[in-house]
Design an enzyme around this catalytic site. Structure first.
Site, PDB file in Angstrom:
ATOM      1  N   HIS A  96       0.871  -1.202  -0.070  1.00  0.00           N
ATOM      2  CA  HIS A  96      -0.128   0.007   0.116  1.00  0.00           C
ATOM      3  C   HIS A  96       0.815   1.198  -0.102  1.00  0.00           C
ATOM      4  CE1 HIS A  96      -3.586  -2.346   1.990  1.00  0.00           C
ATOM      5  NE2 HIS A  96      -3.683  -2.384   0.587  1.00  0.00           N
ATOM      6  N   ALA A  97       0.793   2.081  -1.097  1.00  0.00           N
ATOM      7  CA  ALA A  97       1.570   3.085  -1.130  1.00  0.00           C
ATOM      8  C   ALA A  97       1.960   4.219  -0.207  1.00  0.00           C
ATOM      9  CB  ALA A  97       1.193   4.000  -2.513  1.00  0.00           C
ATOM     10  N   ARG A  98       0.872   4.543   0.514  1.00  0.00           N
ATOM     11  CA  ARG A  98       0.826   5.396   1.495  1.00  0.00           C
ATOM     12  C   ARG A  98       1.407   5.010   2.851  1.00  0.00           C
ATOM     13  NH1 ARG A  98      -5.600   5.646   1.761  1.00  0.00           N
ATOM     14  NH2 ARG A  98      -5.920   3.930   3.493  1.00  0.00           N
ATOM     15  N   ARG A 150      -3.335   5.093  -1.927  1.00  0.00           N
ATOM     16  CA  ARG A 150      -2.989   3.681  -1.573  1.00  0.00           C
ATOM     17  C   ARG A 150      -2.805   2.673  -2.356  1.00  0.00           C
ATOM     18  NH1 ARG A 150      -5.956   0.120   2.655  1.00  0.00           N
ATOM     19  NH2 ARG A 150      -6.749  -1.533   1.465  1.00  0.00           N
ATOM     20  N   ASN A 169      -3.541  -5.461  -2.331  1.00  0.00           N
ATOM     21  CA  ASN A 169      -3.871  -6.325  -1.346  1.00  0.00           C
ATOM     22  C   ASN A 169      -5.354  -6.905  -1.078  1.00  0.00           C
ATOM     23  OD1 ASN A 169      -2.387  -7.984   0.503  1.00  0.00           O
ATOM     24  ND2 ASN A 169      -3.464  -6.819   2.435  1.00  0.00           N
ATOM     25  N   ARG A 170      -5.754  -6.603  -2.359  1.00  0.00           N
ATOM     26  CA  ARG A 170      -7.155  -7.504  -2.640  1.00  0.00           C
ATOM     27  C   ARG A 170      -7.099  -8.174  -3.752  1.00  0.00           C
ATOM     28  NH1 ARG A 170      -6.888  -6.012   1.606  1.00  0.00           N
ATOM     29  NH2 ARG A 170      -8.483  -4.866   2.990  1.00  0.00           N
ATOM     30  N   HIS A 221       2.470  -3.612   6.991  1.00  0.00           N
ATOM     31  CA  HIS A 221       1.617  -2.437   6.685  1.00  0.00           C
ATOM     32  C   HIS A 221       1.637  -1.522   7.849  1.00  0.00           C
ATOM     33  CE1 HIS A 221      -0.429  -4.240   3.035  1.00  0.00           C
ATOM     34  NE2 HIS A 221       0.191  -5.357   3.341  1.00  0.00           N
ATOM     35  N   GLU A 297       0.917  -5.088  11.141  1.00  0.00           N
ATOM     36  CA  GLU A 297       0.612  -3.667  11.401  1.00  0.00           C
ATOM     37  C   GLU A 297       1.247  -2.897  11.956  1.00  0.00           C
ATOM     38  OE1 GLU A 297      -1.569  -2.048   9.212  1.00  0.00           O
ATOM     39  OE2 GLU A 297      -2.994  -3.972   8.416  1.00  0.00           O
TER      40      GLU A 297
END
Length: 345
Positions: A96-98, A150, A169-170, A221, A297
């Protein structure tokens, strides 16, 4: 033992001198244990027209630039004297980019495995695959244009190309599309089909190439201070108890060195902890038989609950993020050394 490690891949083009383009070239770090292995590298230099940046010796790792078309042959040549019995651990960040705070985790791991080696057994007895930026286009876009971007930057999802990008990630092929969005403008848009995106295809290729030795997979993440495991439908893998216990040990190791201002880590199945999810890299890797697969996370920025601002990075925390997470990763790595599938044969 003779050892090669993929150091980095030059997937972009650049010029060192006129007409010299290195698109697709690969740099390998080479470790040799004796003179005979070093001489073998010298032989390959001439046979395959390699560019040796640093010659390997028993006390000094070498660096070799391999042209893209010669990569497969180079790997097959060294495999005959290499060690293919070691377990593999894979770390990945920035799917996820952000989620910028995840990058220090993988970069710190590289430093501890290549430069500042304090746990030599983890270097000698494990093959590591580290993918620091799994979503390079999205990551660049989050720097240059939208900080909270994202998804990746693929197009063609609508007729007008008004909505860009897929939530990578989906996009993986496990329960694809069940608990994600088919609306291209959604932050959770899963794409046109499983593995429709080059980024998820790249991860899949790496995982499949090493699936028989891959023992532990971390997809890092932000945010939540939690270690999650599959499956996203709430059904536990057959080794669910082991997955949970190893995650608890990892969390405890991080808690022992974390900043007091950060919350303790929790551990749980992703569906039972948050909600049903589908198409995650974690579930895909678990589903093909890798024993331990996690979403890690990181703590939120200043412990915020906001899904956006929680991904911001406090500059003072950058080094600490790498350090504390590496303490947890080491616990998982040591468990792998003691309980690898290879040990049971």
């Amino acid at each position: 033992m003779f050892k090669i490690v993929l150091f980095f891949v030059l997937y972009f083009s650049f010029s060192i001198a006129k007409h010299e383009h290195y698109d697709g070239y690969v740099v390998y770090q080479i470790t040799v244990t004796d003179k005979q292995q070093a001489e073998r590298v010298y032989t390959l230099e001439n046979e395959l027209l390699l560019d040796v940046w640093l010659y390997a010796a028993p006390t000094i790792p070498g660096l070799v630039l391999v042209p893209g078309p010669m990569r497969e042959r180079f790997q097959s040549e060294v495999a005959a004297i290499g060690d293919t019995n070691k377990p593999v651990i894979m770390l990945q960040s920035l799917l996820h980019a952000r989620e910028w705070v995840t990058l220090p985790v993988t970069l710190y791991a590289i430093e501890k495995l290549v430069i500042d080696i304090t746990d030599k057994n983890l270097v000698d007895n494990i093959d590591w695959i580290i993918l620091p930026i799994a979503n390079p286009d999205g990551y660049e876009f989050s720097h240059e244009h939208l900080r909270f971007w994202r998804k990746n930057r693929s197009t063609g999802h609508t007729i007008t190309n008004l909505c860009v990008g897929v939530d990578l990630n989906r996009n993986f092929g496990y329960n694809f599309g069940l608990w994600s969005s088919d609306i291209a403008c959604s932050e959770a848009y899963h794409g046109k089909g499983p593995f429709s995106e080059p980024e998820s295809q790249a991860v899949r290729s790496i995982v499949l190439e090493h699936s028989n030795r891959l023992e532990l997979y971390f997809d890092v993440h932000s945010h939540g201070s939690i270690i999650l495991y599959g499956y996203g439908d709430g059904i536990l893998p057959p080794n669910g108890l082991t997955i949970h216990l190893v995650a608890v040990r990892i969390a405890q190791a991080i808690d022992a060195v974390k900043w007091p201002s950060k919350p303790n880590y929790s551990v749980g199945n992703i569906a039972l902890t948050f909600a049903n999810v589908s198409g995650t890299a974690m579930d895909y890797v678990q589903g093909i038989g890798v024993p331990l697969s996690y979403i890690h996370e990181m703590p939120a920025h200043r412990n915020e609950n906001n899904s956006l601002t929680g991904t911001l990075v406090d500059p003072d925390y950058i080094e600490q993020a790498g350090y504390e997470t590496w303490e947890g990763i080491k616990v998982g790595a040591r468990w792998v050394l003691e309980n690898s599938r290879r040990n049971k044969h």
